[in-house]
Write a protein that holds these residues in place. Structure first.
Motif, PDB file in Angstrom:
ATOM      1  N   LEU A 221       0.334   4.225   1.442  1.00 53.02           N
ATOM      2  CA  LEU A 221       0.295   5.229   2.481  1.00 53.02           C
ATOM      3  C   LEU A 221       0.398   4.780   3.925  1.00 53.02           C
ATOM      4  N   PRO A 222       0.807   3.586   4.271  1.00 54.95           N
ATOM      5  CA  PRO A 222       0.999   3.339   5.686  1.00 54.95           C
ATOM      6  C   PRO A 222       2.092   4.245   6.201  1.00 54.95           C
TER       7      PRO A 222
ATOM      8  N   GLU B 218       0.771  10.916   6.043  1.00 54.52           N
ATOM      9  CA  GLU B 218      -0.561  11.517   6.149  1.00 54.52           C
ATOM     10  C   GLU B 218      -0.491  12.931   6.710  1.00 54.52           C
TER      11      GLU B 218
ATOM     12  N   GLN C 146      -7.116   6.432  -0.801  1.00 54.74           N
ATOM     13  CA  GLN C 146      -6.697   5.093  -0.388  1.00 54.74           C
ATOM     14  C   GLN C 146      -6.648   4.929   1.128  1.00 54.74           C
ATOM     15  N   THR C 147      -6.645   6.051   1.859  1.00 57.23           N
ATOM     16  CA  THR C 147      -6.696   5.952   3.322  1.00 57.23           C
ATOM     17  C   THR C 147      -8.111   5.659   3.818  1.00 57.23           C
ATOM     18  N   ARG C 148      -9.077   5.651   2.889  1.00 58.20           N
ATOM     19  CA  ARG C 148     -10.486   5.369   3.204  1.00 58.20           C
ATOM     20  C   ARG C 148     -11.004   6.267   4.340  1.00 58.20           C
TER      21      ARG C 148
ATOM     22  N   ARG D 248       0.841  -1.177   0.000  1.00 55.94           N
ATOM     23  CA  ARG D 248       0.000   0.000   0.000  1.00 55.94           C
ATOM     24  C   ARG D 248       0.879   1.232   0.000  1.00 55.94           C
TER      25      ARG D 248
ATOM     26  N   TRP E 144      -1.109  15.952   5.395  1.00 51.83           N
ATOM     27  CA  TRP E 144      -1.715  16.474   4.182  1.00 51.83           C
ATOM     28  C   TRP E 144      -1.490  17.958   4.016  1.00 51.83           C
TER      29      TRP E 144
ATOM     30  N   ARG F   8       2.916  10.190   2.645  1.00 56.44           N
ATOM     31  CA  ARG F   8       3.065   8.845   3.217  1.00 56.44           C
ATOM     32  C   ARG F   8       2.814   8.866   4.719  1.00 56.44           C
TER      33      ARG F   8
END
Length: 425
Positions: free
Chosen positions: A8-9, A220, A252-254, A6, A222, A218
């Motif tokens: 963005l962890p 988060e 993708q972080t939902r 994934r 933002w 990555r």
């Protein structure tokens, strides 16, 4: 690079990124830095990976200096008894436009396209640097030197993250990831268009901003990612492609709930500098499409169906319509365009959608223009390519020497052409 990885962890903490010095970083914190606490703290954060990035970048600058010296002595005829000026041979093509915008602002002078085809971010940075250095050409070269270093450090970190996902966190895996960093950066600084990382062009500043924006995403962060991408969009229209890619990464972080969705609002910030520039051009020229018209007037950039673009470029490359040296550049444009298409397809098959969006937009716009133009330069900004190639070098020991065998002569040739003020893409 695995399809199950994934994007963005949050980046795991490692000894190299901690505030305490990692093994092998002592040489990066000399005693004299102790008098400057901020510099000492920054140096302590440079792990072995970052040290490798710095060394590879600086060594590549020695190679570029050697190219400059060679061209100054050999590139301007055989009858002169003195070399060409080392600074003057860097003042060609788009650099002259950026320098003029920084010095006197935008004008309607339209020889080979009006100045308003160029976004204002880089001229503003050039103007600010000139306040201290008082030399336009050295201001441009210093900007490229510093921002290229910043970009290399960020690219090294991205390569390491992706390589660790492939090779694992064990000691052998870390060793292979570090080798992937070295190989990926070596291939990057010896790309065919590497001369544009040294010249007073936008590639260095743009990369420095978007790569650190990618790293911020990555984690988060933002707001940081949005601000850096907005700064990149003030330099190059491709900042909007990065914005779109980061938007996919955010999805993708939902996010769930209003508060989670609102965390992504900074990713819309890149629209502001682009919209502001278009409003300025409307006031300056009276036309909403002034930027598009400048691109079409100066470089014949307009929409064309992909097969017609390919055929037009093929005629330039092999149809004896342009001088042979220029035809060679179009031959190279064809090769790198298909590399970009292959990269976009590979990213799609691996379901790496954020990177696919960025590379796909970049390749797609260039492949649907009148001819393939400046695609060679554009490859410098396709960081997923350098990540992939760095990992390939570790997995396939034959790939690194093969790449350098083919790329190094191209890099020298493009640099030689550019420094002689001949067409280099």
């Amino acid at each position: 690079m695995d399809s199950d990885v994934r994007l963005l962890p949050p980046e795991p903490a490692s000894p190299e990124s901690a505030d305490t010095p990692a093994a092998g970083t002592a040489s990066l914190t000399p005693a004299r830095l102790r008098r400057y606490p901020a510099l000492a703290r920054a140096a302590r954060r440079l792990g072995p990976r970052d040290g490798d990035s710095v060394k590879i970048w600086l060594l590549s600058r020695l190679a570029m200096l050697a190219m400059t010296w060679i061209v100054a002595w050999t590139g301007f005829g055989s009858k002169g008894y003195s070399p060409h000026g080392l600074a003057s041979i860097w003042q060609h093509w788009d650099w002259l436009r950026y320098q003029k915008i920084a010095a006197v602002g935008y004008t309607h002078y339209a020889k080979h396209g009006a100045s308003y085809a160029f976004f204002p971010g880089y001229p503003a940075l050039l103007w600010a640097t000139h306040l201290f250095l008082r030399s336009w050409v050295f201001s441009g070269l210093i900007i490229s030197l510093v921002t290229g270093l910043i970009a290399c450090v960020a690219l090294g970190r991205i390569i390491e993250i992706e390589a660790l996902a492939v090779f694992g966190e064990s000691e052998p895996g870390r060793a292979r990831a570090r080798q992937a960093v070295r190989d990926g950066l070596t291939l990057f600084v010896w790309a065919p268009a590497a001369v544009f990382l040294a010249a007073g062009y936008t590639e260095g500043p743009f990369l420095a901003l978007v790569l650190w924006a990618w790293l911020a995403a990555r984690r988060e962060k933002w707001l940081v990612a949005g601000v850096l991408t907005a700064a990149a969009a003030s330099i190059h229209i491709n900042g909007l492609f990065v914005m779109a890619a980061l938007g996919v990464a955010f999805l993708q972080t939902r996010p769930r709930g209003l508060r989670a969705w609102l965390r992504g609002w900074p990713l819309a910030l890149p629209v502001l500098p682009v919209a502001g520039f278009m409003l300025f051009l409307k006031h300056f020229t009276g036309q909403w499409n002034a930027w598009e018209r400048a691109e079409e007037t100066g470089w014949n950039r307009h929409f064309s169906v992909p097969w017609r673009t390919f055929l037009s470029t093929w005629r330039y490359a092999f149809g004896h319509k342009v001088p042979a040296a220029t035809a060679f550049e179009y031959q190279l444009e064809i090769v790198v365009t298909f590399i970009g298409i292959a990269l976009a397809v590979w990213l799609a098959t691996k379901r790496r959608w954020p990177e696919f969006v960025y590379v796909g937009c970049s390749v797609g716009t260039l492949a649907c223009s009148h001819v393939y133009l400046s695609v060679n330069r554009e490859t410098l900004t396709w960081w997923p390519l350098w990540v992939l190639l760095g990992i390939w070098c570790v997995q396939r020991s034959w790939f690194r020497p093969l790449y350098l065998t083919l790329s190094a002569p191209c890099a020298f040739t493009i640099a030689y052409l550019f420094l002689q003020s001949r067409w280099a893409g």
